[in-house]
Design an enzyme around this catalytic site. Structure first.
Site, mmCIF file in Angstrom:
data_model
loop_
_atom_site.group_PDB
_atom_site.id
_atom_site.type_symbol
_atom_site.label_atom_id
_atom_site.label_comp_id
_atom_site.label_asym_id
_atom_site.label_seq_id
_atom_site.Cartn_x
_atom_site.Cartn_y
_atom_site.Cartn_z
ATOM 1 C CB THR A 96 -0.927 0.013 1.226
ATOM 2 O OG1 THR A 96 -1.736 -1.169 1.211
ATOM 3 C CG2 THR A 96 -1.833 1.233 1.201
ATOM 4 C CE LYS A 171 -5.402 -1.846 1.293
ATOM 5 N NZ LYS A 171 -4.093 -2.512 1.396
ATOM 6 C CE LYS A 246 1.277 2.802 4.370
ATOM 7 N NZ LYS A 246 1.694 1.534 3.740
#
Length: 314
Positions: A96, A171, A246
């Site tokens: 990711t 995502k 994050k």
């Protein structure tokens, strides 16, 4: 049988590679963490001492790494993926990362005549172990069938999101929604308990009502309700707070670049920042429930004494 190179054998990469081995494929892995290598070796992965060694004769090269900077580092340089890849290999990144990193790897691969697909996943550690992850693919249309074939032993669902970078775009948006849903479960669970509702009864009500979500079903931050909740294990991480921070940050960066306001995501970031400031970045992201009570004393959370690692006086 296919030969896979796998760079990044952590909490996700380890079980994902074990599923590939169980399906009869050869997997050569590389990771800087000796513990991760040892665990992967127990699952049948052949450990290599270099990226180049892992890539030798590989059909597919997967990366599963924590941050975009790590992806940059394993692709670039004389010892990296680009320097050791052939045009017959398919390169796939399941990390990711930020949109810019994914676009950079797509462009750099194309410039070298190499084939790259961004292939992030959803489903967490439990989905990685069960082989039921959802993969979101971004790349050139002619690569999608081949990518799906390499992914099949690890996935419950594979969806082509679109062209280069669209897998990671999906995502980022999905994870932002997850963490907003997690805030709803945290606030709802604590308010229900404060009002005198039985925690399990309220969870059952939410499960058949409009409060139902994946976070509520899987990460509900109250002990003794669902087996998969980190609240049952003193909030040891199933998804670390610093990694959740994050991911929300990636969504906020994307919102800034596109002009989309994301106030709920901003609040989620504040929750995670509060835990990180308290030194709890390695705990499960569902510990945001601690932020909701004045004394932070939520059921399932037992912090170590501040002087636990200090010698007794005298």
């Amino acid at each position: 049988m296919s030969t896979y190179a796998w760079i990044g054998l952590g909490n996700m990469g380890g079980p994902m590679t074990a599923n590939l081995v169980a399906a009869g494929h050869q997997v050569r892995g590389y990771d800087l963490d000796e513990g991760a290598c040892a665990a992967a070796a127990e699952g049948g992965v052949q450990i290599s001492g270099s990226i180049a060694g892992a890539m030798e004769h590989a059909d597919a090269v997967f990366t599963m790494l924590p941050k975009g900077a790590h992806v940059h580092s394993v692709y670039e340089g004389e010892a990296g993926i680009w320097a050791n890849a052939t045009k017959d290999m398919l390169l796939l990144d399941s990390s990711t990362v930020d949109i810019e990193t994914s676009r950079y790897i797509h462009a750099g691969s194309a410039q070298r005549g190499l084939h790259f697909v961004d292939a992030p996943v959803s489903g967490g550690i439990s989905g990685a172990a069960a082989g039921t992850l959802a993969f979101m693919l971004g790349g050139e249309p002619e690569l999608m069938d081949r990518a799906s074939g390499f992914i099949a032993p690890m996935s419950g669902k594979t969806i082509v999101a679109g062209g280069p970078g669209m897998g990671i775009a999906a995502k980022i948006c999905n994870n932002m929604m997850l963490f907003i849903d997690l805030m709803a479960s945290a606030e709802g669970s604590q308010l229900a308990e404060a009002l005198g509702l039985d925690p399990e009864v309220f969870w059952q009500i939410a499960s058949v009502s409009s409060g139902r979500s994946w976070a509520q079903q899987t990460w509900y931050p109250v002990p003794g309700i669902i087996d998969t909740a980190a609240a049952n294990n003193n909030f040891e991480a199933t998804f670390r707070t610093d990694l959740a921070r994050k991911d929300v940050g990636l969504a906020l960066d994307a919102g800034e670049s596109t002009g989309v306001r994301l106030p709920a995501a901003t609040l989620a970031r504040e929750h995670f920042d509060e835990l990180i400031e308290q030194g709890l970045g390695d705990k499960d992201c569902s510990l945001i429930v601690k932020n909701l009570l004045p004394d932070g004393a939520v059921r399932g959370w037992s912090p170590e004494p501040a002087n636990a690692n200090q010698p007794a006086a005298g």
